[in-house]
Design an enzyme around this catalytic site. Structure first.
Site, PDB file in Angstrom:
ATOM      1  N   HIS A 259      21.004  14.112 -55.483  1.00 20.91           N
ATOM      2  CA  HIS A 259      21.237  14.183 -54.035  1.00 20.91           C
ATOM      3  C   HIS A 259      22.405  15.129 -53.775  1.00 20.91           C
ATOM      4  CE1 HIS A 259      22.229  13.281 -49.947  1.00 20.91           C
ATOM      5  NE2 HIS A 259      21.048  12.712 -49.823  1.00 20.91           N
TER       6      HIS A 259
ATOM      7  N   GLU B 175      15.111  18.656 -49.813  1.00 21.84           N
ATOM      8  CA  GLU B 175      16.136  18.292 -48.837  1.00 21.84           C
ATOM      9  C   GLU B 175      17.037  19.497 -48.569  1.00 21.84           C
ATOM     10  OE1 GLU B 175      16.685  13.863 -48.477  1.00 21.84           O
ATOM     11  OE2 GLU B 175      18.180  14.550 -49.896  1.00 21.84           O
TER      12      GLU B 175
HETATM   13  P1  PGA Z   1      19.582  12.035 -43.145  1.00 20.11           P
HETATM   14  O1  PGA Z   1      19.796  11.930 -44.729  1.00 20.11           O
HETATM   15  O2  PGA Z   1      18.222  11.434 -42.861  1.00 20.11           O
HETATM   16  O3  PGA Z   1      20.697  11.253 -42.562  1.00 20.11           O
HETATM   17  O4  PGA Z   1      19.627  13.476 -42.798  1.00 20.11           O
HETATM   18  C1  PGA Z   1      18.756  12.267 -45.587  1.00 20.11           C
HETATM   19  C2  PGA Z   1      19.268  12.254 -47.004  1.00 20.11           C
HETATM   20  O5  PGA Z   1      20.462  12.453 -47.229  1.00 20.11           O
HETATM   21  O6  PGA Z   1      18.487  12.037 -47.927  1.00 20.11           O
END
Ligand code: PGA
Length: 240
Positions: free
Chosen positions: A95, A165
Site C-alpha cells: 500500500h 491504486e
Molecule cells: P480511499 O483509500 O478510498 O480513502 O481513497 C483507498 C486506499 O487507500 O486503499
C-alpha cells in the site's frame, strides 16, 4: 464473485472496530460480493471470531500488511503465517502509505507477497503511479516495472490480486475516469495473464456504480468510504 476490500488503516480504536462489525452484522443481508475487512492488527482476532460465531461466510478477514520475513528479530513487524493462524485469509502488500512511510522497494513488496503465499494467504498487491508520473505519461511504464518486479518472484500458479491504486487518487476525492481504469486494468491483465485487478482510490457510493460496470475489474479497495458502516453497506449493495 467480486471482492470488496475495506481498508480501515489506523482510523479506528479497537472499541470502534468492534462496534462497526456489530452494527454491520445486525441488519443481515446477503451481498453479491465477497467483503474483506482489514482492521488494525489488534482487532483481527476479535473480528474473525465474531464473524465465525455469527456464521457469516460472506465476510473474510485481511491484514493491512505483513513482513517480508518468516520470523526473528524484526521489531514491529508481523509474519504472514501468524496472521493466517488468527483467521486472516488476505493481506494487503505494498500500500502506498506504507511504501512511502517505510521507504519500501518493490523487491521488498515482492518478498512480502511471497511470504503471504507461503502462509496460504491471498496477497492483494498494490501498484500505482504518482500525479507527476501520470502527467509525464509514465503511468504504464511505472506500473509495468512495479508489476514485473513482483511477478518474477511469484509462481505463475499463485493466487493473488493486483490493486491499481493511483497515488493521486487515494484519499483525495480525485478519480480516474472509467475509461482510464479500464485501459489500465486491461494492461495489468495482459501482464499477469489473470483476471484479478482491483481498483482503489476515493471510491464512493456515487462512483461505484460506473466502476462496477468495468468488466475488467474484479473488485475494489475502499478506504474512507468503508469507515461509515451504512455507507459501506450501500457500496456493497451496489457491487454486482
Ligand atoms: P480511499 O483509500 O478510498 O480513502 O481513497 C483507498 C486506499 O487507500 O486503499
Amino acid at each position: 464473485m467480486k471482492l470488496l476490500v475495506a481498508n480501515w488503516k489506523m482510523n479506528f480504536s479497537p472499541q470502534e472496530e468492534k462496534l462497526w462489525i456489530q452494527n454491520y452484522i445486525k441488519e443481515s443481508f446477503t451481498p453479491s460480493c465477497i467483503v474483506v475487512l482489514c482492521p488494525s492488527n489488534i482487532s483481527l482476532e476479535y473480528i474473525y471470531n465474531y464473524i465465525k460465531n455469527k456464521q457469516n461466510s460472506s465476510i473474510k478477514i485481511g491484514a493491512q500488511g505483513c513482513s517480508e520475513y518468516t520470523s526473528g528479530p524484526h521489531t514491529n513487524q508481523i509474519a504472514a503465517r501468524f496472521l493466517a493462524q488468527i483467521g486472516c485469509e488476505y493481506v494487503i502488500v505494498g500500500h502506498s502509505e506504507e511504501k512511502i512511510s517505510r521507504n519500501l522497494s518493490y523487491a521488498v513488496i515482492a518478498r512480502q507477497a511471497h511470504q503471504a503465499l507461503q502462509a496460504s494467504l491471498i496477497p492483494i498487491i498494490c501498484i500505482g503511479e504518482s500525479l507527476e508520473e501520470k502527467q509525464n505519461n509514465l503511468t504504464q511504464e511505472i506500473l509495468g516495472n512495479q508489476l514485473k518486479t513482483v511477478l518474477k518472484n511469484l509462481p505463475s500458479t499463485a493466487t493473488f490480486y493486483i490493486a491499481y491504486e493511483p497515488l493521486w487518487a487515494i484519499g483525495s476525492g480525485k478519480n480516474p475516469t472509467p475509461e482510464e481504469i479500464q485501459e489500465i486494468a486491461h494492461f495489468i491483465m495482459e501482464l499477469t495473464k489473470k483476471h484479478t485487478v482491483l481498483y482503489g482510490g476515493s471510491v464512493t457510493k456515487e462512483t461505484i456504480k460506473h466502476y462496477s460496470e468495468i468488466s475488467e475489474l474484479k473488485g475494489f479497495l475502499i478506504g474512507n468510504a468503508s469507515l461509515d458502516f451504512q455507507k459501506f453497506k450501500k457500496i456493497v449493495s451496489l457491487v454486482t
